[in-house]
Design an enzyme around this catalytic site. Sequence first.
Site, PDB file in Angstrom:
ATOM      1  N   TYR A 120       5.414  51.495 -62.635  1.00  0.00           N
ATOM      2  CA  TYR A 120       5.270  50.616 -63.808  1.00  0.00           C
ATOM      3  C   TYR A 120       3.933  50.880 -64.519  1.00  0.00           C
ATOM      4  O   TYR A 120       3.881  51.082 -65.728  1.00  0.00           O
ATOM      5  CB  TYR A 120       5.369  49.146 -63.371  1.00  0.00           C
ATOM      6  CG  TYR A 120       4.937  48.161 -64.428  1.00  0.00           C
ATOM      7  CD1 TYR A 120       5.702  47.952 -65.574  1.00  0.00           C
ATOM      8  CD2 TYR A 120       3.752  47.426 -64.289  1.00  0.00           C
ATOM      9  CE1 TYR A 120       5.299  47.042 -66.550  1.00  0.00           C
ATOM     10  CE2 TYR A 120       3.341  46.518 -65.256  1.00  0.00           C
ATOM     11  CZ  TYR A 120       4.118  46.333 -66.379  1.00  0.00           C
ATOM     12  OH  TYR A 120       3.716  45.446 -67.348  1.00  0.00           O
ATOM     13  N   LYS A 136       3.058  52.579 -68.283  1.00  0.00           N
ATOM     14  CA  LYS A 136       2.203  51.990 -69.329  1.00  0.00           C
ATOM     15  C   LYS A 136       1.137  52.991 -69.775  1.00  0.00           C
ATOM     16  O   LYS A 136       0.882  53.160 -70.961  1.00  0.00           O
ATOM     17  CB  LYS A 136       1.529  50.710 -68.812  1.00  0.00           C
ATOM     18  CG  LYS A 136       2.481  49.541 -68.639  1.00  0.00           C
ATOM     19  CD  LYS A 136       2.977  49.032 -69.975  1.00  0.00           C
ATOM     20  CE  LYS A 136       3.928  47.865 -69.838  1.00  0.00           C
ATOM     21  NZ  LYS A 136       4.697  47.585 -71.036  1.00  0.00           N
ATOM     22  N   SER A 178      -1.093  46.851 -69.981  1.00  0.00           N
ATOM     23  CA  SER A 178      -1.374  45.925 -68.884  1.00  0.00           C
ATOM     24  C   SER A 178      -2.673  46.297 -68.171  1.00  0.00           C
ATOM     25  O   SER A 178      -3.051  47.474 -68.117  1.00  0.00           O
ATOM     26  CB  SER A 178      -0.206  46.021 -67.900  1.00  0.00           C
ATOM     27  OG  SER A 178      -0.538  45.433 -66.675  1.00  0.00           O
TER      28      SER A 178
END
Length: 346
Positions: free
Chosen positions: A161, A165, A137
């Site tokens: 989050y 990643k 992302s």
Amino acid sequence: MKTILVTGGAGFIGSHTCISLLENNYRLVVIDSYANSSQLNLDVIRELLDNEYSDLSDRFFIFNGDIRDEKFLQDIFEKFKRMEKSIYAVIHFAGLKAVNESISKPLEYWSVNVGGALSLLKIMNQYNCFQIVFSSSATVYDNFFEGILDEKATLNPKNPYGRNKLTIENILNDLYTSQPDLWKIAILRYFNPIGSHPSGKIGELPKKDISNLFPLISQVASGKRDKLQIYGNDWPTIDGTGIRDFIHVMDLADAHLASLKYISNSRSDVYTFNIGTGKGTTVLELIRIFEKVNKCFIPIEFIKRRKGDVACSIANVDFALKELDWFPTRTIEDACRDGWKWQMNN
Ligand code: NAD
Ligand code: UD1
């Protein structure tokens, strides 16, 4: 025919990618726990594509389970090996993706996202499957360095989050270094996917609360919500609202197909690509386009900035355009029209 394992294939991006892959004659093995989806999208894909010209019975397999369950993964790899349809490559979408939830439930996020990736990579290794396309992302970049970001921009995610990643990206890099003649890895850093399949029959149907802009716009347009709250009208942009690089989800889906072909034909390495359009659109511009294309009205209210947001996030997509046989072909108007069709069907 190549067999591709698609983890998280029932979700928003996964289901659209399944369509692209099936239309291009791959055999798919989908794994999903339905933590944030259901089998609905997969059933509709079968309905859309399974006709007299395209028999899916031997090339579309669905398994309900958790990517952290190594025995479950092993059974699937073994089953297809025995059938002489060994899994050739993996596209790894499965994971949890809500930034706010990752702050309140960090252990769950580290377990599913990083623990899941570790289990998957371990079983892939065991079955000599060394090709993977991974969903990363734009959130891995340092939001201090906002604007047009290329793949070399500083990395510094600000929430669990994003750190999940980046950790998975690091694991993939370490894995490649440990066996440099084996692994072919594509890390795709998505910017902002929006819209739906043009049929309006598959789309984003999350079980968790929605916090992304596009599905919220659709819900306001349909009357499910009474207004859209815009986080700030004092950003240093032309109309004071945030700028994002919105990409039609079918263009993003096609980027997976292109990446799969790319790593398959390239030497072992880790290839990291930004996937966006290279163009910025403000929140207000997106709303106006949605209203115009779908002839509707979106009531708005400006509220204060959301913590962690940036003024502008646009992908430099030069590397993807140069290396992958891919470029985005759909417009924001297409995404608004297709996304609205999906909303109306639901
Ligand atoms: P999604 O939630 O619609 O899809 C993820 C899928 O993974 C869901 O179907 C969910 O049920 C499944 N899943 C979750 N935990 C699982 C587990 N333990 N085992 C098996 N399946 C599990 O999300 P999406 O928007 O399709 O995103 C797909 C991937 O792309 C995610 O990894 C996400 O982090 C990443 N991503 C998404 C965006 C975006 O804007 N949508 C942006 C950047 C990156
Ligand atoms: C968010 C996540 C990012 C994640 C991405 C895709 C944050 C801080 N970032 O990015 O980590 O990779 O989603 O899942 O959560 N907006 C409104 N009102 C709303 C919702 C959004 O004004 O109700 C604005 C935001 O301020 C932003 C733009 O719309 O300017 C896009 O927001 P969103 O769809 O949440 O995506 P990102 O913030 O880019």
